[in-house]
Design a protein around this motif. Structure first.
Motif, PDB file in Angstrom:
ATOM      1  N   VAL A   1       0.823  -1.216   0.000  1.00  0.00           N
ATOM      2  CA  VAL A   1       0.000   0.000   0.000  1.00  0.00           C
ATOM      3  C   VAL A   1       0.857   1.266   0.000  1.00  0.00           C
ATOM      4  CG1 VAL A   1      -1.953  -1.110   1.139  1.00  0.00           C
ATOM      5  CG2 VAL A   1      -0.173  -0.056   2.544  1.00  0.00           C
ATOM      6  N   ARG A   2       2.122   1.140  -0.350  1.00  0.00           N
ATOM      7  CA  ARG A   2       3.009   2.304  -0.302  1.00  0.00           C
ATOM      8  C   ARG A   2       2.580   3.346  -1.330  1.00  0.00           C
ATOM      9  NH1 ARG A   2       9.446   1.653  -1.126  1.00  0.00           N
ATOM     10  NH2 ARG A   2       8.795   1.159  -3.269  1.00  0.00           N
ATOM     11  N   ALA A   3       2.467   4.575  -0.888  1.00  0.00           N
ATOM     12  CA  ALA A   3       2.075   5.669  -1.767  1.00  0.00           C
ATOM     13  C   ALA A   3       3.308   6.231  -2.475  1.00  0.00           C
ATOM     14  CB  ALA A   3       1.382   6.765  -0.960  1.00  0.00           C
ATOM     15  N   ASP A   4       3.070   7.049  -3.510  1.00  0.00           N
ATOM     16  CA  ASP A   4       4.174   7.567  -4.312  1.00  0.00           C
ATOM     17  C   ASP A   4       5.074   8.509  -3.527  1.00  0.00           C
ATOM     18  OD1 ASP A   4       3.475   6.144  -6.580  1.00  0.00           O
ATOM     19  OD2 ASP A   4       2.160   7.716  -7.339  1.00  0.00           O
ATOM     20  N   ASP A   5       4.524   9.258  -2.563  1.00  0.00           N
ATOM     21  CA  ASP A   5       5.390  10.129  -1.767  1.00  0.00           C
ATOM     22  C   ASP A   5       6.316   9.304  -0.881  1.00  0.00           C
ATOM     23  OD1 ASP A   5       3.170   9.291  -0.319  1.00  0.00           O
ATOM     24  OD2 ASP A   5       2.949  11.160   0.790  1.00  0.00           O
ATOM     25  N   ARG A   6       5.792   8.257  -0.265  1.00  0.00           N
ATOM     26  CA  ARG A   6       6.637   7.389   0.556  1.00  0.00           C
ATOM     27  C   ARG A   6       7.670   6.654  -0.317  1.00  0.00           C
ATOM     28  NH1 ARG A   6       6.382   5.009   5.729  1.00  0.00           N
ATOM     29  NH2 ARG A   6       7.445   3.006   5.859  1.00  0.00           N
ATOM     30  N   ALA A   7       7.269   6.277  -1.529  1.00  0.00           N
ATOM     31  CA  ALA A   7       8.210   5.638  -2.449  1.00  0.00           C
ATOM     32  C   ALA A   7       9.317   6.613  -2.852  1.00  0.00           C
ATOM     33  CB  ALA A   7       7.469   5.131  -3.682  1.00  0.00           C
ATOM     34  N   GLY A   8       8.951   7.885  -3.044  1.00  0.00           N
ATOM     35  CA  GLY A   8       9.949   8.894  -3.364  1.00  0.00           C
ATOM     36  C   GLY A   8      10.963   9.067  -2.252  1.00  0.00           C
ATOM     37  N   ILE A   9      10.502   9.001  -1.029  1.00  0.00           N
ATOM     38  CA  ILE A   9      11.412   9.079   0.120  1.00  0.00           C
ATOM     39  C   ILE A   9      12.359   7.881   0.108  1.00  0.00           C
ATOM     40  CG2 ILE A   9      11.498   8.920   2.643  1.00  0.00           C
ATOM     41  CD1 ILE A   9       8.839  10.557   2.606  1.00  0.00           C
ATOM     42  N   ALA A  10      11.839   6.698  -0.220  1.00  0.00           N
ATOM     43  CA  ALA A  10      12.683   5.506  -0.298  1.00  0.00           C
ATOM     44  C   ALA A  10      13.744   5.659  -1.385  1.00  0.00           C
ATOM     45  CB  ALA A  10      11.820   4.273  -0.573  1.00  0.00           C
ATOM     46  N   VAL A  11      13.388   6.324  -2.495  1.00  0.00           N
ATOM     47  CA  VAL A  11      14.350   6.571  -3.567  1.00  0.00           C
ATOM     48  C   VAL A  11      15.477   7.473  -3.069  1.00  0.00           C
ATOM     49  CG1 VAL A  11      14.669   7.639  -5.838  1.00  0.00           C
ATOM     50  CG2 VAL A  11      12.675   6.197  -5.408  1.00  0.00           C
ATOM     51  N   ILE A  12      15.122   8.516  -2.313  1.00  0.00           N
ATOM     52  CA  ILE A  12      16.140   9.417  -1.760  1.00  0.00           C
ATOM     53  C   ILE A  12      17.057   8.667  -0.802  1.00  0.00           C
ATOM     54  CG2 ILE A  12      16.507  11.407  -0.246  1.00  0.00           C
ATOM     55  CD1 ILE A  12      14.025  12.670  -1.468  1.00  0.00           C
ATOM     56  N   LYS A  13      16.477   7.842   0.052  1.00  0.00           N
ATOM     57  CA  LYS A  13      17.290   7.074   1.002  1.00  0.00           C
ATOM     58  C   LYS A  13      18.231   6.121   0.273  1.00  0.00           C
ATOM     59  CE  LYS A  13      14.042   7.124   4.918  1.00  0.00           C
ATOM     60  NZ  LYS A  13      13.169   6.273   5.788  1.00  0.00           N
ATOM     61  N   GLN A  14      17.728   5.466  -0.765  1.00  0.00           N
ATOM     62  CA  GLN A  14      18.585   4.553  -1.518  1.00  0.00           C
ATOM     63  C   GLN A  14      19.718   5.317  -2.209  1.00  0.00           C
ATOM     64  OE1 GLN A  14      17.411   2.698  -5.376  1.00  0.00           O
ATOM     65  NE2 GLN A  14      17.537   0.766  -4.247  1.00  0.00           N
ATOM     66  N   TRP A  15      19.419   6.480  -2.733  1.00  0.00           N
ATOM     67  CA  TRP A  15      20.451   7.299  -3.378  1.00  0.00           C
ATOM     68  C   TRP A  15      21.549   7.659  -2.379  1.00  0.00           C
ATOM     69  CZ3 TRP A  15      22.685  12.094  -2.914  1.00  0.00           C
ATOM     70  CH2 TRP A  15      23.367  12.603  -4.028  1.00  0.00           C
ATOM     71  N   LEU A  16      21.141   8.037  -1.178  1.00  0.00           N
ATOM     72  CA  LEU A  16      22.130   8.354  -0.139  1.00  0.00           C
ATOM     73  C   LEU A  16      22.991   7.131   0.156  1.00  0.00           C
ATOM     74  CD1 LEU A  16      19.894  10.442   2.298  1.00  0.00           C
ATOM     75  CD2 LEU A  16      21.742  11.327   0.862  1.00  0.00           C
ATOM     76  N   SER A  17      22.343   5.972   0.276  1.00  0.00           N
ATOM     77  CA  SER A  17      23.077   4.740   0.562  1.00  0.00           C
ATOM     78  C   SER A  17      24.052   4.408  -0.559  1.00  0.00           C
ATOM     79  CB  SER A  17      22.090   3.589   0.771  1.00  0.00           C
ATOM     80  OG  SER A  17      22.764   2.374   1.001  1.00  0.00           O
ATOM     81  N   GLU A  18      23.629   4.608  -1.800  1.00  0.00           N
ATOM     82  CA  GLU A  18      24.508   4.328  -2.936  1.00  0.00           C
ATOM     83  C   GLU A  18      25.735   5.233  -2.942  1.00  0.00           C
ATOM     84  OE1 GLU A  18      21.847   4.864  -6.161  1.00  0.00           O
ATOM     85  OE2 GLU A  18      21.034   2.814  -6.072  1.00  0.00           O
ATOM     86  N   HIS A  19      25.610   6.403  -2.318  1.00  0.00           N
ATOM     87  CA  HIS A  19      26.740   7.319  -2.200  1.00  0.00           C
ATOM     88  C   HIS A  19      27.426   7.197  -0.840  1.00  0.00           C
ATOM     89  CE1 HIS A  19      24.702   8.978  -5.726  1.00  0.00           C
ATOM     90  NE2 HIS A  19      25.842   9.570  -6.018  1.00  0.00           N
ATOM     91  N   GLU A  20      27.156   6.054  -0.199  1.00  0.00           N
ATOM     92  CA  GLU A  20      27.795   5.698   1.080  1.00  0.00           C
ATOM     93  C   GLU A  20      27.520   6.722   2.175  1.00  0.00           C
ATOM     94  OE1 GLU A  20      31.674   3.694   0.816  1.00  0.00           O
ATOM     95  OE2 GLU A  20      31.653   4.218  -1.317  1.00  0.00           O
ATOM     96  N   ILE A  21      26.301   7.233   2.162  1.00  0.00           N
ATOM     97  CA  ILE A  21      25.820   8.109   3.232  1.00  0.00           C
ATOM     98  C   ILE A  21      24.750   7.337   3.982  1.00  0.00           C
ATOM     99  CG2 ILE A  21      24.746  10.321   3.802  1.00  0.00           C
ATOM    100  CD1 ILE A  21      25.743  11.341   1.066  1.00  0.00           C
ATOM    101  N   THR A  22      25.070   6.918   5.181  1.00  0.00           N
ATOM    102  CA  THR A  22      24.175   6.068   5.961  1.00  0.00           C
ATOM    103  C   THR A  22      23.386   6.906   6.955  1.00  0.00           C
ATOM    104  OG1 THR A  22      25.734   4.218   5.780  1.00  0.00           O
ATOM    105  CG2 THR A  22      24.036   4.067   7.480  1.00  0.00           C
ATOM    106  N   LEU A  23      22.072   6.821   6.881  1.00  0.00           N
ATOM    107  CA  LEU A  23      21.232   7.531   7.844  1.00  0.00           C
ATOM    108  C   LEU A  23      21.275   6.832   9.191  1.00  0.00           C
ATOM    109  CD1 LEU A  23      18.020   8.365   5.749  1.00  0.00           C
ATOM    110  CD2 LEU A  23      19.964   9.850   6.250  1.00  0.00           C
ATOM    111  N   HIS A  24      21.387   7.621  10.257  1.00  0.00           N
ATOM    112  CA  HIS A  24      21.311   7.076  11.601  1.00  0.00           C
ATOM    113  C   HIS A  24      19.880   6.621  11.888  1.00  0.00           C
ATOM    114  CE1 HIS A  24      24.968   9.691  13.002  1.00  0.00           C
ATOM    115  NE2 HIS A  24      25.213   9.001  11.913  1.00  0.00           N
TER     116      HIS A  24
END
Length: 509
Positions: A370-393
């Protein structure tokens, strides 16, 4: 009394923010890359590097001075985070509470824009279409005309007139059906997670509809007692004439989920922008009016549909009659960051989710189906950060794309590392040139004039929060800096203190 006090505060907030967010018609496109941007792009520092706190005497002295300025200010009891790193050698020059989470406010747009440029590309454009499942016979469209939005941030009256001209070119003289504003492209809430209810009536809290128009905002004016407003808004006035020596004292209240606005108090002049509820219906109304002006008859009414509407039009089965492209993403991001336009950021976030969400797994199994597009967009941002080796606490969280949410929590170091990552992406110059220039344009027009040509940065301000983050060019090196403050009681004083800190940082060496 509590309601009146809150509304007066909201009006004050609106008037203070208005000059920072209004767009200038002369700034319609991104400029060529600046000399400062070239210096930034030449850095060999990476977001994954380990930053050690510098032991150089001048750096230690600067870090101490930053602490002293904060401690000796009227805002010493607020929370302050300061991250300053050199793009020349990776020295961590100032590291005050860099791993503690802060509400970032509008510098959240930094992450949204850098990810969008990298994922969508600078030339990406949104499309808005006119569709119908009916047939055209002898100049008559027998069926509903659908205005189908796909998230274009810059659709306006002029865009609608272009679409109407294309209908005329097809020989359509009459529509036997309704005009339907369709915002079903996004499966998402139109309001951000964690937005305050008393802010969504103002222009900066406009809902992020897939069919947005005219920034989803409308003006309400009083000119010497004479009101003016868009007819889509139902405005009710209960005003008294003030005594000549008394200032105007006017309250404005838009009902939740309605376009009914109440204006009351004492005064004769007013100019405010409010958010329009159900912009898809507003767009349908504008389309119908423009068609009638162009001589195209419409026999039906206007209505709007979204992803929750039962028996909504089957878009895949509809015929395309006309379309219009938005401006390229490079120009949208330029305007968004220069003028801190929340609506643009939220539409970009939902577009990221729509385009790339299926490739990003959902962390919480409860939202998997049931994930909405705004929540999916946030997941895209988080994945992008991870791909650039920026880990969220674990303590960090992203809840919208604009920074209006009070639930966003990011550390100064995360934002600083993201700014470093942005220098490595394709078309990074588009991102850099979108940032306001100190003392020159956008939300930095009236700040840090003495650093014009040396500093580009994104501002952030919501109630109790002030922030600034960007790049500072010194004589022999460029710095990435992030200043975050939470629990500040006076935003003007907070911005002044931030500017004082940045000026101090600029004196390094």
């Amino acid at each position: 009394m509590r309601l009146v006090y809150a509304l007066k505060s909201l009006i004050l907030i609106t008037l203070l923010a208005f000059s920072a967010c209004i767009e200038k018609s002369t700034e319609n496109s991104a400029p060529a890359i600046s000399e400062q941007s070239k210096d930034i792009l030449e850095s060999n520092i990476n977001p994954s590097d380990t930053f050690q706190l510098s032991e150089r005497a001048e750096d230690v002295a600067l870090a101490k001075k930053v602490d002293e300025i904060i401690s000796n200010s009227d805002l010493a009891d607020a929370r302050w985070g300061v991250f300053v790193v050199s793009l020349k050698d990776g020295r961590l020059i100032v590291g005050r509470d860099i791993d503690r989470p802060f509400i970032p406010a509008s510098i959240m747009k930094l992450l949204t824009s850098m990810v969008a440029i990298d994922k969508l590309g600078k030339d990406f454009r949104w499309q808005t279409k006119l569709l119908s499942t009916g047939r055209i016979e002898n100049g008559v469209l027998r069926g509903d005309l659908i205005l189908y939005g796909q998230g274009a941030p810059d659709l306006d009256d002029a865009s609608i007139r272009i679409l109407v001209d294309k209908l005329k070119q097809l020989g359509i003289r009459k529509v036997q059906g309704d005009i339907v504003g369709d915002e079903s492209y996004f499966l998402a809430d139109n309001l951000g997670d964690g937005w305050l209810w008393n802010e969504i009536q103002w222009y900066y809290g406009a809902e992020a509809s897939a069919l947005s128009i005219n920034l989803n905002q409308a003006q309400i004016k009083l000119n010497d007692g004479r009101p003016s407003f868009d007819e889509f808004i139902q405005a009710y006035f209960d005003l008294q004439t003030p005594r000549s020596e008394m200032p105007d004292s006017i309250g404005v209240k838009r009902e939740l989920c309605q376009n009914r606005v109440y204006v009351w108090g004492t005064g004769r002049n007013l100019n405010v922008k409010i958010a329009v509820q159900n912009p898809a219906l507003w767009a349908a109304r504008i389309l119908k009016e423009e068609m009638q002006r162009a001589g195209i008859q419409v026999s039906g009414d206007i209505r709007s549909v979204n992803w929750r509407t039962a028996n909504r039009p089957e878009i895949k089965m509809a015929n395309e009659l006309a379309l219009i492209d938005s401006k390229p993403l490079s120009e949208i991001v330029y305007r968004m960051n220069k003028h801190s336009i929340n609506l643009y950021a939220e539409l970009i976030l939902r577009t990221l989710g729509k385009k790339f969400g299926e490739f990003v797994p959902e962390d919480d199994p409860k939202f998997r189906e049931v994930r909405a597009d705004d929540r999916a967009g946030i997941a895209v941002i988080k994945q992008w950060l991870s791909e650039h080796e920026i880990t969220l606490h674990k303590s960090e969280a992203i809840h919208d794309g604009s920074g209006l949410s009070r639930l966003n929590l990011l550390t100064p170091q995360t934002i600083g590392r993201a700014l470093i990552a942005a220098t490595k992406i394709k078309d990074s110059e588009v991102f850099l040139n979108s940032l306001p220039i100190a003392g020159k344009d956008g939300t930095m027009t009236n700040r840090l004039h003495d650093l014009s040509g040396k500093l580009i940065a994104k501002t952030g301000n919501i109630t109790s929060v002030a922030s600034l983050a960007g790049y500072l060019n010194l004589k022999d090196e460029t710095l990435v800096f992030v200043v975050l403050s939470n629990n500040v009681y006076d935003s003007t004083k907070a911005n002044e203190l931030i500017d004082k800190l940045v000026r101090e940082i600029s004196l390094l060496h």
